[in-house]
Design a protein around this motif. Structure first.
Motif, PDB file in Angstrom:
ATOM      1  N   ALA A 149       0.831  -1.207   0.000  1.00 47.81           N
ATOM      2  CA  ALA A 149       0.000   0.000   0.000  1.00 47.81           C
ATOM      3  C   ALA A 149       0.865   1.256   0.000  1.00 47.81           C
ATOM      4  N   LEU A 150       1.921   1.258   0.798  1.00 49.36           N
ATOM      5  CA  LEU A 150       2.795   2.430   0.862  1.00 49.36           C
ATOM      6  C   LEU A 150       3.504   2.673  -0.464  1.00 49.36           C
ATOM      7  N   ASN A 151       3.883   1.599  -1.134  1.00 46.69           N
ATOM      8  CA  ASN A 151       4.614   1.716  -2.391  1.00 46.69           C
ATOM      9  C   ASN A 151       3.704   1.863  -3.607  1.00 46.69           C
ATOM     10  N   ARG A 152       2.382   1.760  -3.397  1.00 48.65           N
ATOM     11  CA  ARG A 152       1.416   1.777  -4.506  1.00 48.65           C
ATOM     12  C   ARG A 152       1.749   0.704  -5.535  1.00 48.65           C
ATOM     13  N   ASP A 153       2.146  -0.429  -5.047  1.00 48.76           N
ATOM     14  CA  ASP A 153       2.495  -1.564  -5.915  1.00 48.76           C
ATOM     15  C   ASP A 153       1.192  -2.246  -6.334  1.00 48.76           C
ATOM     16  N   TYR A 154       0.673  -1.859  -7.514  1.00 47.06           N
ATOM     17  CA  TYR A 154      -0.658  -2.276  -7.945  1.00 47.06           C
ATOM     18  C   TYR A 154      -0.859  -3.789  -7.894  1.00 47.06           C
ATOM     19  N   THR A 155       0.056  -4.505  -8.497  1.00 44.77           N
ATOM     20  CA  THR A 155      -0.128  -5.961  -8.588  1.00 44.77           C
ATOM     21  C   THR A 155      -0.018  -6.630  -7.222  1.00 44.77           C
ATOM     22  N   LEU A 156       0.870  -6.122  -6.375  1.00 41.97           N
ATOM     23  CA  LEU A 156       1.015  -6.705  -5.047  1.00 41.97           C
ATOM     24  C   LEU A 156      -0.210  -6.384  -4.185  1.00 41.97           C
ATOM     25  N   ILE A 157      -0.756  -5.169  -4.332  1.00 43.55           N
ATOM     26  CA  ILE A 157      -1.997  -4.832  -3.622  1.00 43.55           C
ATOM     27  C   ILE A 157      -3.126  -5.751  -4.081  1.00 43.55           C
ATOM     28  N   MET A 158      -3.235  -5.955  -5.379  1.00 38.30           N
ATOM     29  CA  MET A 158      -4.275  -6.841  -5.908  1.00 38.30           C
ATOM     30  C   MET A 158      -4.090  -8.268  -5.416  1.00 38.30           C
ATOM     31  N   GLY A 159      -2.854  -8.727  -5.388  1.00 39.23           N
ATOM     32  CA  GLY A 159      -2.597 -10.070  -4.879  1.00 39.23           C
ATOM     33  C   GLY A 159      -2.998 -10.205  -3.423  1.00 39.23           C
ATOM     34  N   ASP A 160      -2.682  -9.173  -2.628  1.00 37.40           N
ATOM     35  CA  ASP A 160      -3.073  -9.171  -1.217  1.00 37.40           C
ATOM     36  C   ASP A 160      -4.595  -9.232  -1.070  1.00 37.40           C
ATOM     37  N   ILE A 161      -5.286  -8.416  -1.856  1.00 39.01           N
ATOM     38  CA  ILE A 161      -6.748  -8.368  -1.776  1.00 39.01           C
ATOM     39  C   ILE A 161      -7.355  -9.705  -2.178  1.00 39.01           C
ATOM     40  N   ILE A 162      -6.849 -10.298  -3.231  1.00 35.81           N
ATOM     41  CA  ILE A 162      -7.387 -11.573  -3.706  1.00 35.81           C
ATOM     42  C   ILE A 162      -7.174 -12.668  -2.665  1.00 35.81           C
ATOM     43  N   VAL A 163      -5.983 -12.730  -2.090  1.00 30.55           N
ATOM     44  CA  VAL A 163      -5.705 -13.750  -1.073  1.00 30.55           C
ATOM     45  C   VAL A 163      -6.565 -13.528   0.160  1.00 30.55           C
ATOM     46  N   TYR A 164      -6.643 -12.289   0.621  1.00 26.36           N
ATOM     47  CA  TYR A 164      -7.458 -11.969   1.797  1.00 26.36           C
ATOM     48  C   TYR A 164      -8.923 -12.307   1.541  1.00 26.36           C
ATOM     49  N   SER A 165      -9.433 -11.915   0.371  1.00 23.26           N
ATOM     50  CA  SER A 165     -10.835 -12.175   0.044  1.00 23.26           C
ATOM     51  C   SER A 165     -11.110 -13.670  -0.092  1.00 23.26           C
ATOM     52  N   ALA A 166     -10.169 -14.390  -0.699  1.00 20.03           N
ATOM     53  CA  ALA A 166     -10.358 -15.837  -0.852  1.00 20.03           C
ATOM     54  C   ALA A 166     -10.420 -16.531   0.505  1.00 20.03           C
ATOM     55  N   ILE A 167      -9.554 -16.118   1.427  1.00 18.52           N
ATOM     56  CA  ILE A 167      -9.583 -16.696   2.773  1.00 18.52           C
ATOM     57  C   ILE A 167     -10.899 -16.366   3.467  1.00 18.52           C
ATOM     58  N   LEU A 168     -11.340 -15.102   3.352  1.00 12.28           N
ATOM     59  CA  LEU A 168     -12.576 -14.675   4.001  1.00 12.28           C
ATOM     60  C   LEU A 168     -13.785 -15.414   3.443  1.00 12.28           C
ATOM     61  N   VAL A 169     -13.871 -15.523   2.115  1.00 10.19           N
ATOM     62  CA  VAL A 169     -15.001 -16.222   1.489  1.00 10.19           C
ATOM     63  C   VAL A 169     -14.981 -17.704   1.850  1.00 10.19           C
ATOM     64  N   ALA A 170     -13.793 -18.309   1.829  1.00  9.02           N
ATOM     65  CA  ALA A 170     -13.689 -19.731   2.162  1.00  9.02           C
ATOM     66  C   ALA A 170     -14.082 -20.002   3.610  1.00  9.02           C
ATOM     67  N   MET A 171     -13.645 -19.139   4.528  1.00  6.42           N
ATOM     68  CA  MET A 171     -13.975 -19.346   5.929  1.00  6.42           C
ATOM     69  C   MET A 171     -15.457 -19.107   6.200  1.00  6.42           C
ATOM     70  N   ASN A 172     -16.070 -18.147   5.506  1.00  8.84           N
ATOM     71  CA  ASN A 172     -17.514 -17.955   5.650  1.00  8.84           C
ATOM     72  C   ASN A 172     -18.283 -19.154   5.124  1.00  8.84           C
ATOM     73  N   PHE A 173     -17.780 -19.767   4.079  1.00  9.49           N
ATOM     74  CA  PHE A 173     -18.391 -20.987   3.553  1.00  9.49           C
ATOM     75  C   PHE A 173     -18.309 -22.118   4.577  1.00  9.49           C
ATOM     76  N   VAL A 174     -17.142 -22.269   5.203  1.00  8.94           N
ATOM     77  CA  VAL A 174     -16.982 -23.291   6.237  1.00  8.94           C
ATOM     78  C   VAL A 174     -17.907 -23.014   7.413  1.00  8.94           C
ATOM     79  N   VAL A 175     -18.030 -21.742   7.787  1.00  6.29           N
ATOM     80  CA  VAL A 175     -18.913 -21.371   8.897  1.00  6.29           C
ATOM     81  C   VAL A 175     -20.351 -21.765   8.599  1.00  6.29           C
ATOM     82  N   ASP A 176     -20.810 -21.535   7.375  1.00  7.16           N
ATOM     83  CA  ASP A 176     -22.179 -21.902   7.005  1.00  7.16           C
ATOM     84  C   ASP A 176     -22.412 -23.395   7.142  1.00  7.16           C
ATOM     85  N   ILE A 177     -21.415 -24.192   6.779  1.00  6.65           N
ATOM     86  CA  ILE A 177     -21.553 -25.649   6.886  1.00  6.65           C
ATOM     87  C   ILE A 177     -21.563 -26.074   8.355  1.00  6.65           C
ATOM     88  N   VAL A 178     -20.672 -25.501   9.141  1.00  6.27           N
ATOM     89  CA  VAL A 178     -20.602 -25.856  10.566  1.00  6.27           C
ATOM     90  C   VAL A 178     -21.875 -25.448  11.294  1.00  6.27           C
TER      91      VAL A 178
END
Length: 310
Positions: free
Chosen positions: A270-299
């Motif tokens: 974020a500090l470096n405005r590294d577009y691709t690295l910011i996007m990679g961070d967002i995608i990984v964070y979002s994938a973890i969040l969506v996956a964990m919410n899916f697991v929560v729904d099953i549990v």
């Protein structure tokens, strides 16, 4: 249940597509860029850099190229600031460390927080209740950059029981995990303790709990088999976003204890405005969040049979 799982899995696709699309354009519309610096780059050099990374193309064409790289090759692109490494390599090198630290910390917080909540609920308005909730208030109120150094001072410098910093691949081994794990778990322990206490108190007043006790069931059976299954639902719903947050939001702990995790990468991107690295961070964070919410729904369905998935 099977149809629900399939529908939830399919719903992940448009969710991630929307996240990637919005993030891509919002980042590009933000002022500044990865090659903005105090020292002005000659225009010819800047144009060559932009052409190398295809940033001289129209924005929609850049977006299409980015989607194609992700879908066909799983390529998150090169890092604009770490020119010798790709985004995949940067996240792949640091994410396992953060997952290990976050998993142990959240597991510790869940076990101790649930035990504290049970103790407080069963001993309401008595000293165990006051003690547990006081510790929980401390966990919520005191920031991690205070808790971490205090633990280092006491257990590393004064008592010399544990190392001050490092990671499990160092000579100290798994001992390096203890202090950052406790520090990172502290606020999550506090929230889980308060959540479980309130939920257990509510369930204890339910009619089916009074019926179970009237049948002569042992108190341990009532608590473990009947109370906890219903009372843990709010805690389980909290664990989904907590897991993603504890992994990506551990930058303070990783800095204090010199843990080579993904938190530093997130902040620097974020500090470096590294577009691709910011996007990679967002995608990984979002994938973890969506996956964990899916697991929560099953549990949810496993803990409470009253919840029906149609």
């Amino acid at each position: 249940m099977a149809r629900f799982i399939i529908r939830r899995l399919l719903s992940i696709i448009p969710t991630m597509f929307i996240i990637v699309t919005l993030s891509f354009f919002l980042i590009r519309f933000a002022p500044g860029g990865p090659f903005s610096s105090e020292k002005k780059i000659p225009e010819a050099v800047l144009q060559n850099i932009l052409k190398k990374y295809h940033m001289d193309e129209p924005l929609l064409q850049q977006y299409g190229r980015y989607l194609q790289d992700i879908l066909l090759r799983g390529d998150l692109g090169p890092s604009y600031r770490y020119s010798d490494q790709t985004v995949n390599e940067l996240i792949g090198a640091t994410m396992p460390t953060s997952i290990i630290l976050g998993s142990f910390a959240l597991g510790l917080a869940f076990v101790l927080g649930t035990l504290a909540g049970i103790t407080s609920a069963l001993r309401q308005n008595k000293w165990p209740d006051y003690l547990s909730m006081s510790i929980a208030v401390i966990g919520i109120s005191v920031p991690l950059f205070v808790i971490g150094p205090v633990l280092q001072l006491v257990f590393a410098m004064k008592l010399s029981w544990l190392p001050t910093s490092g990671w499990i691949n160092s000579r100290a081994g798994w001992k390096t995990l203890i202090l950052p794990m406790i520090t990172l778990a502290f606020p999550y322990f506090a929230y889980i303790a308060r959540l479980s206490r309130g939920s257990i108190l509510e369930v204890l007043r339910s009619d089916y709990i009074r019926t179970a006790r009237a049948k002569g069931l042992k108190e341990s059976v009532v608590i473990l088999k009947h109370v906890l299954k219903g009372a843990l639902l709010p805690v389980v719903s909290y664990l989904g976003p907590a897991f993603s947050g504890i992994i990506t939001g551990s930058v303070v702990v990783e800095t204090v204890f010199l843990v080579p995790g993904v938190g530093q990468i997130f902040v620097q991107s974020a500090l470096n405005r590294d577009y691709t690295l910011i996007m990679g961070d967002i995608i990984v964070y979002s994938a973890i969040l969506v996956a964990m919410n899916f697991v929560v729904d099953i549990v949810y369905g496993l803990l409470d049979p009253r919840i029906a998935y149609k």
